[in-house]
Write a protein that holds these residues in place. Structure first.
Motif, PDB file in Angstrom:
ATOM      1  N   LYS A 340       0.981  -0.816  -0.050  1.00 27.51           N
ATOM      2  CA  LYS A 340      -0.147   0.474  -0.119  1.00 27.51           C
ATOM      3  C   LYS A 340       0.297   1.399   0.279  1.00 27.51           C
ATOM      4  N   GLU A 341       1.693   1.501   0.934  1.00 30.80           N
ATOM      5  CA  GLU A 341       2.729   2.436   1.110  1.00 30.80           C
ATOM      6  C   GLU A 341       3.775   2.750   0.122  1.00 30.80           C
ATOM      7  N   GLY A 342       3.960   1.108  -0.569  1.00 32.35           N
ATOM      8  CA  GLY A 342       5.313   1.632  -1.149  1.00 32.35           C
ATOM      9  C   GLY A 342       4.648   1.413  -2.731  1.00 32.35           C
ATOM     10  N   GLY A 343       3.959   1.153  -3.104  1.00 32.46           N
ATOM     11  CA  GLY A 343       3.017   1.673  -4.090  1.00 32.46           C
ATOM     12  C   GLY A 343       3.935   0.551  -5.339  1.00 32.46           C
ATOM     13  N   ASP A 344       4.482   0.687  -6.325  1.00 35.59           N
ATOM     14  CA  ASP A 344       4.933   0.131  -7.676  1.00 35.59           C
ATOM     15  C   ASP A 344       6.576  -0.009  -7.656  1.00 35.59           C
ATOM     16  N   GLN A 345       7.165   0.795  -6.361  1.00 31.31           N
ATOM     17  CA  GLN A 345       7.791   1.546  -6.555  1.00 31.31           C
ATOM     18  C   GLN A 345       9.020   0.312  -5.694  1.00 31.31           C
ATOM     19  N   GLY A 346       8.487   0.109  -4.541  1.00 31.26           N
ATOM     20  CA  GLY A 346       8.256  -0.507  -3.465  1.00 31.26           C
ATOM     21  C   GLY A 346       9.569   0.178  -2.378  1.00 31.26           C
ATOM     22  N   TRP A 347       9.552  -1.119  -0.932  1.00 35.35           N
ATOM     23  CA  TRP A 347      10.190  -0.218  -0.063  1.00 35.35           C
ATOM     24  C   TRP A 347      12.327  -0.470  -0.256  1.00 35.35           C
ATOM     25  N   ASP A 348      12.999   0.207   0.196  1.00 30.91           N
ATOM     26  CA  ASP A 348      14.331  -0.249   0.737  1.00 30.91           C
ATOM     27  C   ASP A 348      14.501  -0.301   2.463  1.00 30.91           C
ATOM     28  N   VAL A 349      14.003  -1.769   2.574  1.00 28.28           N
ATOM     29  CA  VAL A 349      14.064  -2.191   3.669  1.00 28.28           C
ATOM     30  C   VAL A 349      15.354  -2.505   4.211  1.00 28.28           C
ATOM     31  N   GLY A 350      15.787  -1.912   5.455  1.00 27.55           N
ATOM     32  CA  GLY A 350      16.924  -2.796   6.829  1.00 27.55           C
ATOM     33  C   GLY A 350      16.500  -3.175   7.414  1.00 27.55           C
ATOM     34  N   ILE A 351      17.138  -5.061   7.676  1.00 25.40           N
ATOM     35  CA  ILE A 351      17.237  -5.901   8.963  1.00 25.40           C
ATOM     36  C   ILE A 351      18.282  -5.439   9.450  1.00 25.40           C
ATOM     37  N   VAL A 352      17.307  -5.652  10.512  1.00 26.81           N
ATOM     38  CA  VAL A 352      19.216  -6.197  11.776  1.00 26.81           C
ATOM     39  C   VAL A 352      19.097  -7.613  11.861  1.00 26.81           C
ATOM     40  N   PHE A 353      20.163  -8.342  11.266  1.00 21.99           N
ATOM     41  CA  PHE A 353      19.991  -9.566  11.998  1.00 21.99           C
ATOM     42  C   PHE A 353      21.252  -9.969  13.331  1.00 21.99           C
ATOM     43  N   SER A 354      20.221  -9.276  14.092  1.00 19.49           N
ATOM     44  CA  SER A 354      20.802  -9.037  16.174  1.00 19.49           C
ATOM     45  C   SER A 354      22.027 -10.174  16.371  1.00 19.49           C
ATOM     46  N   GLY A 355      22.122 -11.600  15.311  1.00 21.10           N
ATOM     47  CA  GLY A 355      23.160 -12.790  16.531  1.00 21.10           C
ATOM     48  C   GLY A 355      23.372 -13.328  15.668  1.00 21.10           C
ATOM     49  N   GLY A 356      24.408 -14.371  16.319  1.00 23.90           N
ATOM     50  CA  GLY A 356      24.786 -15.051  15.187  1.00 23.90           C
ATOM     51  C   GLY A 356      25.440 -16.327  16.103  1.00 23.90           C
ATOM     52  N   ASN A 357      24.860 -16.934  17.184  1.00 23.36           N
ATOM     53  CA  ASN A 357      25.733 -17.624  18.911  1.00 23.36           C
ATOM     54  C   ASN A 357      24.555 -18.963  18.470  1.00 23.36           C
ATOM     55  N   THR A 358      25.589 -19.698  17.590  1.00 25.64           N
ATOM     56  CA  THR A 358      24.231 -20.691  17.485  1.00 25.64           C
ATOM     57  C   THR A 358      25.724 -22.145  17.464  1.00 25.64           C
ATOM     58  N   THR A 359      24.850 -23.000  17.268  1.00 25.97           N
ATOM     59  CA  THR A 359      26.332 -24.307  16.952  1.00 25.97           C
ATOM     60  C   THR A 359      25.349 -24.502  15.848  1.00 25.97           C
ATOM     61  N   VAL A 360      26.654 -25.671  15.067  1.00 22.84           N
ATOM     62  CA  VAL A 360      26.373 -26.760  14.043  1.00 22.84           C
ATOM     63  C   VAL A 360      24.644 -28.144  14.998  1.00 22.84           C
ATOM     64  N   GLU A 361      25.501 -28.429  15.794  1.00 25.64           N
ATOM     65  CA  GLU A 361      24.577 -29.189  16.411  1.00 25.64           C
ATOM     66  C   GLU A 361      22.688 -28.860  16.539  1.00 25.64           C
ATOM     67  N   ALA A 362      23.068 -26.601  17.582  1.00 28.80           N
ATOM     68  CA  ALA A 362      21.474 -27.020  17.507  1.00 28.80           C
ATOM     69  C   ALA A 362      20.832 -26.672  15.952  1.00 28.80           C
ATOM     70  N   ILE A 363      22.018 -25.700  15.413  1.00 30.51           N
ATOM     71  CA  ILE A 363      21.210 -26.067  13.178  1.00 30.51           C
ATOM     72  C   ILE A 363      20.400 -26.945  12.906  1.00 30.51           C
ATOM     73  N   GLY A 364      21.126 -28.307  13.394  1.00 31.56           N
ATOM     74  CA  GLY A 364      21.161 -29.958  12.816  1.00 31.56           C
ATOM     75  C   GLY A 364      19.308 -30.143  13.168  1.00 31.56           C
ATOM     76  N   LYS A 365      19.480 -29.670  14.941  1.00 34.59           N
ATOM     77  CA  LYS A 365      18.569 -30.079  15.563  1.00 34.59           C
ATOM     78  C   LYS A 365      16.948 -28.818  14.682  1.00 34.59           C
ATOM     79  N   LEU A 366      16.695 -27.999  14.660  1.00 30.26           N
ATOM     80  CA  LEU A 366      16.279 -27.325  14.178  1.00 30.26           C
ATOM     81  C   LEU A 366      15.667 -27.902  12.534  1.00 30.26           C
ATOM     82  N   PHE A 367      17.008 -28.413  11.750  1.00 29.04           N
ATOM     83  CA  PHE A 367      16.459 -28.913  10.313  1.00 29.04           C
ATOM     84  C   PHE A 367      15.489 -30.242  10.381  1.00 29.04           C
ATOM     85  N   THR A 368      16.215 -30.993  11.161  1.00 29.74           N
ATOM     86  CA  THR A 368      15.504 -32.701  11.464  1.00 29.74           C
ATOM     87  C   THR A 368      14.091 -32.947  11.014  1.00 29.74           C
TER      88      THR A 368
END
Length: 368
Positions: A340-368
């Motif tokens: 609605k607000e961006g119309g045909d042009q759209g929006w430039d959106v900044g997204i904050v990736f707040s952190g990356g403190n995970t492990t291979v084991e934790a990622i594996g459990k999420l996607f098994t």
């Protein structure tokens, strides 16, 4: 401390020697995916079932605080808070500092305290990610365990504070912490301007050099309140993102009901967002002139967004980091707003990736 754009700039001047200037990345694949309407099946069993899916246009700019020191934006607030304490007197080096955190603020305070030669005590939930516990201890902090709710953490903090005399540095409900976290927005805007100047095609409106919106995760609210404070005198709209699992969307619910939700008990996979919004942060976030809205997403949507970041961007993030992206991809209410607000042009959106403190084991459990 006054919460204003000027106070964010002051904080940035103080902490710059101690933090990383994290990269601002783009990804045309994610731009395309987010700019594609959801399927009718995706909207089944939602308030938008049977309606024409929204067709917003996005250009994303990802502020990668997962590359920050200790792997999260929390280093900004911790360094700023301790530097301000030292400005108030050297007795902090005798008494030490104390906090409670599920992991990222814990590691950040431990790092800042070690760097500035201050003893640190950290209360952590017993269910904290092992890598975050190890990271906190690696920086020399004394770790004491507690239950998982904020009430349980705070009770242990009070007992330990009585024994040690340590000065409390809250994980989010503190003006100096908020100002430190707000420097994320300051850096993002400066990097965005430089990036669009160099490569105009990255923006939907390269002549403006102003982000249309910024979206951050909300747990205690320090990051969102700080970023909203920085952008409060600018045209950029600031939004918040939360998990909906087991009532983790306390901020969204609070805004809907007109009163801050004081207690949250959730085991969302976004473990950094399991706390209620702090009092100071609520004052900022509940002000519609500073934060334009807060949106929630499911656990499956968070996992889908995380998979895309891992596989398409080749960037390691923790679940909490991608709730903002998940909102842009899957929250139909937000997507309709952008259309609605961006119309045909759209929006430039900044997204904050707040952190990356995970492990291979934790990622594996999420996607098994």
């Amino acid at each position: 401390m006054d919460l204003s754009p000027a106070s964010i700039q002051e904080a940035y001047t103080l902490i710059t020697p101690h933090i990383h200037r994290t990269p601002l990345l783009t990804c045309s694949t994610l731009d395309t995916l987010a700019s594609t309407p959801q399927s009718v099946a995706d909207l089944a069993n939602t308030p938008f079932a049977g309606l024409e899916p929204a067709h917003p246009r996005f250009r994303f700019f990802f502020k990668c605080e997962n590359y920050q020191r200790i792997g999260a934006f929390k280093a900004r607030g911790a360094f700023h808070a301790l530097i301000r304490l030292l400005q108030g007197g050297e007795d902090v080096r005798t008494r030490g500092v104390i906090t409670h955190s599920s992991g990222n603020h814990a590691q950040a305070l431990a790092l800042a305290a070690k760097t500035l030669d201050i003893p640190a005590y950290v209360v952590m939930p017993e269910i904290s990610t092992p890598s975050k516990i190890a990271g906190t201890r690696a920086h020399g902090a004394t770790v004491v365990f507690s239950g998982s709710t904020s009430e349980e953490r705070e009770a242990v903090v009070r007992d330990l504070q009585a024994q040690t005399g340590a000065i409390l540095v809250p994980p989010y409900d503190d003006a100096n912490v908020i100002c430190g976290q707000g420097t994320t927005g300051l850096e993002m805007q400066a990097q965005y301007e430089a990036l669009v100047e160099q490569t105009p095609r990255l923006s939907v409106h390269p002549e403006q050099k102003v982000l249309d919106a910024v979206i951050t995760p909300i747990g205690g609210g320090g990051l969102n309140a700080g970023v909203a404070t920085y952008f409060s005198d600018k045209t950029t709209k600031v939004f918040g993102a939360e998990p909906s699992f087991e009532g983790a969307d306390d901020c969204r619910r609070g805004l809907e009901g007109g009163v801050r939700v004081e207690s949250v008990k959730t085991l969302t996979i976004a473990d950094g967002l399991r706390t209620p919004v702090g009092i100071l942060n609520w004052a900022v976030i509940s002000d519609p002139s500073k934060v334009a809205g807060v949106y929630a997403v499911t656990e499956e949507q968070i996992k889908a967004a995380m998979r895309l970041v891992l596989e398409r961007m080749k960037v390691v993030v923790e679940p909490s980091a991608v709730v903002g992206l998940a909102v842009c991809l899957f929250n139909e209410e937000f997507r309709r707003l952008v259309e609605k607000e961006g119309g045909d042009q759209g929006w430039d959106v900044g997204i904050v990736f707040s952190g990356g403190n995970t492990t291979v084991e934790a990622i594996g459990k999420l996607f098994t």
